[in-house]
Design a protein around this motif. Sequence first.
Motif, PDB file in Angstrom:
ATOM      1  N   GLN A  93      91.305 -52.438   1.873  1.00  0.00           N
ATOM      2  CA  GLN A  93      90.994 -52.538   3.302  1.00  0.00           C
ATOM      3  C   GLN A  93      92.216 -52.892   4.156  1.00  0.00           C
ATOM      4  O   GLN A  93      92.276 -52.550   5.324  1.00  0.00           O
ATOM      5  CB  GLN A  93      89.927 -53.616   3.533  1.00  0.00           C
ATOM      6  N   MET A  94      93.154 -53.627   3.578  1.00  0.00           N
ATOM      7  CA  MET A  94      94.255 -54.115   4.411  1.00  0.00           C
ATOM      8  C   MET A  94      95.487 -53.214   4.378  1.00  0.00           C
ATOM      9  O   MET A  94      96.379 -53.347   5.206  1.00  0.00           O
ATOM     10  CB  MET A  94      94.667 -55.533   4.000  1.00  0.00           C
ATOM     11  N   LYS A  95      95.534 -52.266   3.432  1.00  0.00           N
ATOM     12  CA  LYS A  95      96.807 -51.572   3.162  1.00  0.00           C
ATOM     13  C   LYS A  95      97.403 -50.884   4.389  1.00  0.00           C
ATOM     14  O   LYS A  95      98.605 -50.903   4.595  1.00  0.00           O
ATOM     15  CB  LYS A  95      96.653 -50.608   1.988  1.00  0.00           C
ATOM     16  N   GLU A  96      96.538 -50.293   5.230  1.00  0.00           N
ATOM     17  CA  GLU A  96      97.039 -49.594   6.425  1.00  0.00           C
ATOM     18  C   GLU A  96      97.808 -50.495   7.369  1.00  0.00           C
ATOM     19  O   GLU A  96      98.712 -50.053   8.082  1.00  0.00           O
ATOM     20  CB  GLU A  96      95.868 -49.014   7.220  1.00  0.00           C
ATOM     21  N   PRO A 100     106.348 -53.035   6.532  1.00  0.00           N
ATOM     22  CA  PRO A 100     107.351 -52.911   5.455  1.00  0.00           C
ATOM     23  C   PRO A 100     107.959 -54.276   5.139  1.00  0.00           C
ATOM     24  O   PRO A 100     108.186 -55.076   6.048  1.00  0.00           O
ATOM     25  CB  PRO A 100     108.417 -51.985   6.057  1.00  0.00           C
ATOM     26  N   GLY A 101     108.183 -54.537   3.864  1.00  0.00           N
ATOM     27  CA  GLY A 101     108.826 -55.785   3.445  1.00  0.00           C
ATOM     28  C   GLY A 101     107.904 -56.982   3.383  1.00  0.00           C
ATOM     29  O   GLY A 101     108.346 -58.088   3.047  1.00  0.00           O
ATOM     30  N   VAL A 102     106.625 -56.793   3.686  1.00  0.00           N
ATOM     31  CA  VAL A 102     105.671 -57.910   3.612  1.00  0.00           C
ATOM     32  C   VAL A 102     105.560 -58.415   2.173  1.00  0.00           C
ATOM     33  O   VAL A 102     105.633 -57.627   1.232  1.00  0.00           O
ATOM     34  CB  VAL A 102     104.281 -57.472   4.144  1.00  0.00           C
ATOM     35  N   ILE A 103     105.418 -59.725   2.016  1.00  0.00           N
ATOM     36  CA  ILE A 103     105.140 -60.292   0.696  1.00  0.00           C
ATOM     37  C   ILE A 103     103.639 -60.505   0.592  1.00  0.00           C
ATOM     38  O   ILE A 103     103.024 -61.121   1.474  1.00  0.00           O
ATOM     39  CB  ILE A 103     105.878 -61.627   0.495  1.00  0.00           C
ATOM     40  N   VAL A 104     103.044 -59.967  -0.470  1.00  0.00           N
ATOM     41  CA  VAL A 104     101.608 -60.130  -0.696  1.00  0.00           C
ATOM     42  C   VAL A 104     101.415 -61.033  -1.904  1.00  0.00           C
ATOM     43  O   VAL A 104     102.094 -60.867  -2.924  1.00  0.00           O
ATOM     44  CB  VAL A 104     100.914 -58.768  -0.924  1.00  0.00           C
ATOM     45  N   VAL A 114      93.968 -59.117 -11.419  1.00  0.00           N
ATOM     46  CA  VAL A 114      94.347 -59.030 -10.005  1.00  0.00           C
ATOM     47  C   VAL A 114      95.499 -58.045  -9.827  1.00  0.00           C
ATOM     48  O   VAL A 114      95.498 -57.231  -8.902  1.00  0.00           O
ATOM     49  CB  VAL A 114      94.714 -60.431  -9.448  1.00  0.00           C
ATOM     50  N   VAL A 115      96.473 -58.111 -10.737  1.00  0.00           N
ATOM     51  CA  VAL A 115      97.583 -57.164 -10.685  1.00  0.00           C
ATOM     52  C   VAL A 115      97.048 -55.732 -10.779  1.00  0.00           C
ATOM     53  O   VAL A 115      97.400 -54.860  -9.975  1.00  0.00           O
ATOM     54  CB  VAL A 115      98.588 -57.440 -11.830  1.00  0.00           C
ATOM     55  N   ASN A 116      96.161 -55.506 -11.744  1.00  0.00           N
ATOM     56  CA  ASN A 116      95.613 -54.161 -11.941  1.00  0.00           C
ATOM     57  C   ASN A 116      94.832 -53.672 -10.712  1.00  0.00           C
ATOM     58  O   ASN A 116      94.860 -52.492 -10.379  1.00  0.00           O
ATOM     59  CB  ASN A 116      94.679 -54.131 -13.152  1.00  0.00           C
ATOM     60  N   HIS A 121      97.082 -50.366  -4.554  1.00  0.00           N
ATOM     61  CA  HIS A 121      96.822 -50.174  -3.126  1.00  0.00           C
ATOM     62  C   HIS A 121      98.011 -50.515  -2.245  1.00  0.00           C
ATOM     63  O   HIS A 121      97.979 -50.252  -1.051  1.00  0.00           O
ATOM     64  CB  HIS A 121      95.632 -51.037  -2.692  1.00  0.00           C
ATOM     65  N   LEU A 122      99.023 -51.158  -2.797  1.00  0.00           N
ATOM     66  CA  LEU A 122     100.115 -51.639  -1.959  1.00  0.00           C
ATOM     67  C   LEU A 122     101.156 -50.547  -1.714  1.00  0.00           C
ATOM     68  O   LEU A 122     101.494 -49.789  -2.631  1.00  0.00           O
ATOM     69  CB  LEU A 122     100.800 -52.850  -2.610  1.00  0.00           C
TER      70      LEU A 122
END
Lengths: 315, 315
Positions: A93-96, A100-104, A114-116, A121-122
């Motif tokens: 839902q948040m990917k859009e 750029p360069g954001v840390i998630v 969680v990684v999988n 989506h990132l």
Amino acid sequence: MPDGLGRGLDAPLFERVVIIGVGLIGSSLARVARRKNLARTIVACDRSAAVRERVVALGLADETYEAPAEAVRGADFVILCVPVGACGGVAEQMKEGLAPGVIVSDVGSVKQSVVNQVAPHLPENALFVPAHPVAGTENSGPDAGFATLFKGRWCILTPPGGSDAATDRVRAFWEGAGSNVEVMTPAHHDLVLAITSHVPHLIAYNIVGTAADLEEVTQSEVIKFSAGGFRDFTRIAASDPTMWRDVFLNNKDAVLEMLGRFSEDLTALQRAIRWGDGDALFNLFTRTRAIRRSIIDVGQETAEPDFGRRKVDEA
Amino acid sequence: MPDGLGRGLDAPLFERVVIIGVGLIGSSLARVARRKNLARTIVACDRSAAVRERVVALGLADETYEAPAEAVRGADFVILCVPVGACGGVAEQMKEGLAPGVIVSDVGSVKQSVVNQVAPHLPENALFVPAHPVAGTENSGPDAGFATLFKGRWCILTPPGGSDAATDRVRAFWEGAGSNVEVMTPAHHDLVLAITSHVPHLIAYNIVGTAADLEEVTQSEVIKFSAGGFRDFTRIAASDPTMWRDVFLNNKDAVLEMLGRFSEDLTALQRAIRWGDGDALFNLFTRTRAIRRSIIDVGQETAEPDFGRRKVDEA
């Protein structure tokens, strides 16, 4: 300072931190981020209108959103604080909205899953540093949080490529919240937490359920005489049901492995009781006392006894 | 009064109370008996010279003895505060000294076995009222005791003939110590405590042992990340090894029965995890939360969260 957290940073660590899911952990993060100047702007995002209302009433954030894609716009740090099973959906839902360069990052009690869920989506230029603060209480919701929840606790980071610049910034964030930081692989994290957290919770839930189903012993007797040891299990078994369902479904292999060992050992103890092998019991009970001592020594617990909760003074 | 125990009796309840075995429970009884005027003379008896020295240094008793037969001479109330497995031996050692009409009691966590061990040694004119205060901490020895240990806790009496005059006096003693008193049969006591205390302790000892034996996870990792739930088990698993060995050996049938049910239920949970049955997990986890609420409602616990032990303040 009276809260023992020390004074905050002179300049904010991040410009715009977005906390998605404002429960016990998310609201504690919002509180400590404000107090320690970890973010210039704190953004809260929650799908529940009731939670968003509490966030406003408690003054936990500068801005509040329902939709993840709107919330994350312009953020340099996004932290998913939702149950483990919901992380993939929120990431989608948040990917859009991601810059750029954001840390998630996240705060989930399981890491490989969680990684999988999240990584696919990132966008390529987002930096993913999964995290797990090993701290919590049995209470849930934005009102249950407090700024010192993470103080003196460990936070485990499982960055995909080992340590790098993004990892260092996430480390600084958690150290700012009062935590000690350790880096390991997602798989090792999931094994360690299976024995130190997941299986203990499962066992606590299980015995409270067993007690509730007895015919010979009434529910009111179980409740009345709980001070003998059972009470401590009920506290653990009062933890958030959704969060814990997701933990077990998402760390299946490690939990089943540790549970198998636990059951084998329990069968051996059962046999020792049946055959009256007092030495086997005594030896185990002596060995376990030493482990308690180590936990107190490394500062993850005080030596204060806790069964007699109403201890008022010494004679 | 600041200890919340209220003021003591105007006249002592008993003339001469003998406490045999001055550990956590015995020393707490000595402290509260003094403070609440439950005995004119408090006599301490312990086979350990080191313990007797601490009794004198702490001022816990008026007289101190090594031999039970000497200690009990002229007493109107004798309380065995030794591990369950030692009760028969102590009863045999003290029988010659017992005065006619003396009330004999104990504090054992198992009742049928204590009755079987002690009753054959008592003279016909001694009155036996077995007792079990459901209170304690994970610490042991005369220095670990405190006067308010029994306050607000339950004490279970299992008199052989139901309630009578001797039972009423023992009830008055425990109520004077701040406890609520309940009467039941030894067999029912042993069943209730098997689920509320004995099996929880066995499980805690077991998982701490399982964690200590892992190869993939280091001991230091288990200790570091214990705040996730494991820590609470280590507290229980730090309880006195001799006392607990005796509990399991002396309440074998009830413990094995409850352990069988626990294991059945755990196998069902294990299966739910393996097959991804999230609803089964969620339903159990929701049910157990309600039991926690009941324990808080009846005053056997506070609602204060306890995982985040270092909670300092709210933001």
